[in-house]
Write an enzyme that holds these catalytic residues in place. Structure first.
Site, PDB file in Angstrom:
ATOM      1  N   PHE A  49       0.879  -1.177   0.000  1.00 43.99           N
ATOM      2  CA  PHE A  49       0.000   0.000   0.000  1.00 43.99           C
ATOM      3  C   PHE A  49       0.911   1.221   0.000  1.00 43.99           C
ATOM      4  CE2 PHE A  49      -2.510   3.442   1.742  1.00 43.99           C
ATOM      5  CZ  PHE A  49      -3.550   3.424   0.832  1.00 43.99           C
ATOM      6  N   THR A  50       0.456   2.293  -0.654  1.00 45.04           N
ATOM      7  CA  THR A  50       1.325   3.453  -0.915  1.00 45.04           C
ATOM      8  C   THR A  50       2.008   3.984   0.352  1.00 45.04           C
ATOM      9  OG1 THR A  50      -0.656   4.829  -0.735  1.00 45.04           O
ATOM     10  CG2 THR A  50       0.015   4.181  -2.944  1.00 45.04           C
TER      11      THR A  50
ATOM     12  N   ASP B 233      -2.571  -4.765   8.860  1.00 48.11           N
ATOM     13  CA  ASP B 233      -3.167  -3.523   8.376  1.00 48.11           C
ATOM     14  C   ASP B 233      -4.671  -3.788   8.322  1.00 48.11           C
ATOM     15  OD1 ASP B 233      -4.286  -1.446   6.958  1.00 48.11           O
ATOM     16  OD2 ASP B 233      -2.633  -1.267   5.535  1.00 48.11           O
TER      17      ASP B 233
ATOM     18  N   LYS C 269     -11.879   4.320   7.171  1.00 46.29           N
ATOM     19  CA  LYS C 269     -12.493   3.373   6.242  1.00 46.29           C
ATOM     20  C   LYS C 269     -13.566   2.573   6.989  1.00 46.29           C
ATOM     21  CE  LYS C 269      -8.693   4.562   3.766  1.00 46.29           C
ATOM     22  NZ  LYS C 269      -7.346   4.131   4.012  1.00 46.29           N
TER      23      LYS C 269
HETATM   24  C1  LIG Z   1      -5.989   4.287   3.712  1.00 50.13           C
HETATM   25  C2  LIG Z   1      -5.060   3.177   3.982  1.00 50.13           C
HETATM   26  C3  LIG Z   1      -3.910   3.339   4.771  1.00 50.13           C
HETATM   27  C4  LIG Z   1      -3.459   4.694   5.277  1.00 50.13           C
HETATM   28  O1  LIG Z   1      -4.370   5.273   6.103  1.00 50.13           O
HETATM   29  P1  LIG Z   1      -4.597   6.877   6.181  1.00 50.13           P
HETATM   30  O2  LIG Z   1      -5.650   7.005   7.224  1.00 50.13           O
HETATM   31  O3  LIG Z   1      -5.047   7.331   4.835  1.00 50.13           O
HETATM   32  O4  LIG Z   1      -3.303   7.487   6.580  1.00 50.13           O
HETATM   33  C5  LIG Z   1      -3.146   2.222   5.033  1.00 50.13           C
HETATM   34  N1  LIG Z   1      -3.460   1.013   4.543  1.00 50.13           N
HETATM   35  C6  LIG Z   1      -4.533   0.821   3.763  1.00 50.13           C
HETATM   36  C7  LIG Z   1      -4.833  -0.539   3.232  1.00 50.13           C
HETATM   37  C8  LIG Z   1      -5.373   1.890   3.450  1.00 50.13           C
HETATM   38  O5  LIG Z   1      -6.425   1.684   2.652  1.00 50.13           O
END
Ligand SMILES: *Cc1c(COP(=O)(O)O)cnc(C)c1O
Length: 462
Positions: free
Chosen positions: A127-128, A218, A261
């Site tokens: 993930f980025t 994660d 999310k």
């Molecule tokens: C969004 C996301 C993150 C990072 O979270 P932020 O709240 O945007 O900093 C890390 N891992 C995954 C899989 C994500 O979708």
């Protein structure tokens, strides 16, 4: 229409609305050109249906809004922190919680604690922000997801699974002592919202016990992953999503969470773990980057809304309606012959930009060009998830060329209606019919890291 499209009717009704501005095609052409053909740089007020992300843009419930009034805005030891911590332990199993402003704050702290220069961190696809924090701490990310995850046409039910043979090969190459932890995402975002199975996670747990490696979770989309396990994995049909979520978390040692999310709040995150030594180190680092260890960048009211959001996020009615809406849109697109990643994921539909725009080479960013074209057609905002998002190799400076060149249509939770989904599907169909006229793009400005957020483009040859 099959009866299955009605199995997910919303378990809520609308109490407040936000009017949207309607724009003309000329206005949208001007807006996307001004935004450098980057949908991240559009103004939200110029967007009709915003499917850029499911991050922080969900609708909170009346209970959560009521919770906002119970904010204990103390600098230290807020009552809301303890409510959040207890909810996390009860629903997710982790003993210790450190709040952070969002997921990447937790990634930063965890990476700094666990990684030494020259380490390797395997994961089920990158993930980025996660990978960037691993790299900034001195590690290299290694993708150990099963091959099927890189094939948009594979209908494997658990494309988030780890290939243990790839882990063994990595150990043989670099040695287990160079692998501080394995980072496992539930409902893998970059693979298209694809779940990992409980049996795969259990095998991974055994692998980690054998090699004395930590297993980090994660857990951004853990509820959606649990729903797929309930629907697809033998032995889970009679378990609740809440039970499955707890079982998933309990197989891992620590977690980073973007609460924006699955957990149904607009901002927030946390780092959670069972090891008191890691907790101690995290408490010392969080004060440097986020705030004191009992608020870590979150207001008391936000921690209260999160505690309530967690309880709502694991309700079976909620999650089946959430994933059901995504499946409704995906099924409509498939009926129209649009090539999408299968099986349909938990939070988003991913269009296969290479298949839709075969005339645009990957180094002219077909997914970025498709995203811009979708905005122009009906004001639907989506996101590139291809070569632009993948960035450049830090050693060679070359673009990573991911097999998947995708456009992501991400559904915010509890926000849009079925009529909105129909508008989106019909717009994708129209854009596909005019695909031959869509041109590739070139960079006119490229930031050094996480370039997809702020890059500017212009159409090639013109
Ligand atoms: C969004 C996301 C993150 C990072 O979270 P932020 O709240 O945007 O900093 C890390 N891992 C995954 C899989 C994500 O979708």
């Amino acid at each position: 229409m099959t009866t299955s499209t009605r199995t997910w009717a919303e378990p809520y009704k609308i109490k407040m609305v936000e009017p949207l501005k309607m724009t003309t095609e000329d206005e949208r052409r001007a807006a996307i050109a001004e935004a450098g053909y980057n949908t991240f740089l559009l103004k939200s007020e110029d967007v009709y249906i915003d499917l850029l992300t499911d991050s922080g843009c969900g609708a909170m419930s009346d209970r959560q809004w009521a919770g906002m009034m119970l904010g204990d805005e103390a600098y230290a030891g807020s009552a809301n922190f303890y409510r959040m911590r207890d909810t996390i332990e009860s629903y997710y199993s982790y003993k210790y919680t450190v709040p952070t402003h969002q997921g990447r704050g937790a990634e930063n702290i965890l990476s700094q604690i666990l990684i030494s220069d020259g380490d390797y961190v395997p994961g089920n696809m990158y993930f980025t922000t996660t990978r960037l924090h691993q790299e900034l701490a001195g590690a290299s990310f290694v993708d150990v997801i099963i091959d099927e995850a890189h094939d948009p046409a594979s209908t494997h039910p658990f494309k988030g699974n780890v290939d243990l043979a790839k882990l063994d090969a990595l150990v043989a190459e670099v040695g287990a002592e160079k692998i501080p932890y394995i980072c496992i995402a539930t409902c893998v975002n970059m693979a298209g919202g694809q779940p990992i199975s409980m049996s795969n996670l259990r095998a991974l747990r055994a692998w980690c016990d054998r090699t004395d490696t930590l297993l980090v979770h994660d857990m951004t989309r853990v509820a959606e992953n649990a729903y797929f396990i309930q629907q697809r994995e033998e032995g889970y049909a009679d378990k609740t999503v809440r039970e499955i979520v707890h079982e998933l978390c309990a197989l891992t040692d620590a977690a980073t969470m973007s609460s924006k999310k699955d957990a149904l709040v607009n901002i927030g995150g946390f780092l959670a773990m069972n090891d008191p030594d890691i907790y101690e180190k995290a408490c010392n680092l969080v004060v440097v980057y986020e705030g004191l260890h009992t608020y870590g960048g979150m207001a008391g009211r936000d921690m209260e809304a999160l505690a309530i959001g967690i309880t709502e996020s694991v309700q079976d009615d909620h999650i089946s309606a959430r994933v059901g809406q995504v499946e409704y849109l995906g099924n409509r697109l498939m009926e129209m012959g649009v090539p999408i990643v299968q099986p349909i994921g938990g939070h988003a539909i991913y269009l296969d930009a290479k298949a839709i725009l075969p005339h645009i080479p990957q180094d002219q960013f077909p997914a970025q060009a498709l995203a811009a074209a979708l905005y122009i057609d009906a004001g639907v905002r989506v996101m590139e998830r291809g070569v632009v998002s993948a960035g450049r190799d830090k050693d060679t400076g070359e673009n990573f060329m991911p097999k998947l060149e995708l456009v992501r249509l991400t559904l915010p939770r509890r926000v849009y209606t079925q009529a909105h989904m129909d508008v989106v599907a019909e717009s994708v169909q129209r854009v596909m019919q005019g695909a031959a006229d869509i041109r590739g793009l070139k960079f006119t400005y490229e930031p050094d890291c996480l370039r997809f957020f702020r890059a500017h483009f212009a159409p090639v040859d013109g």
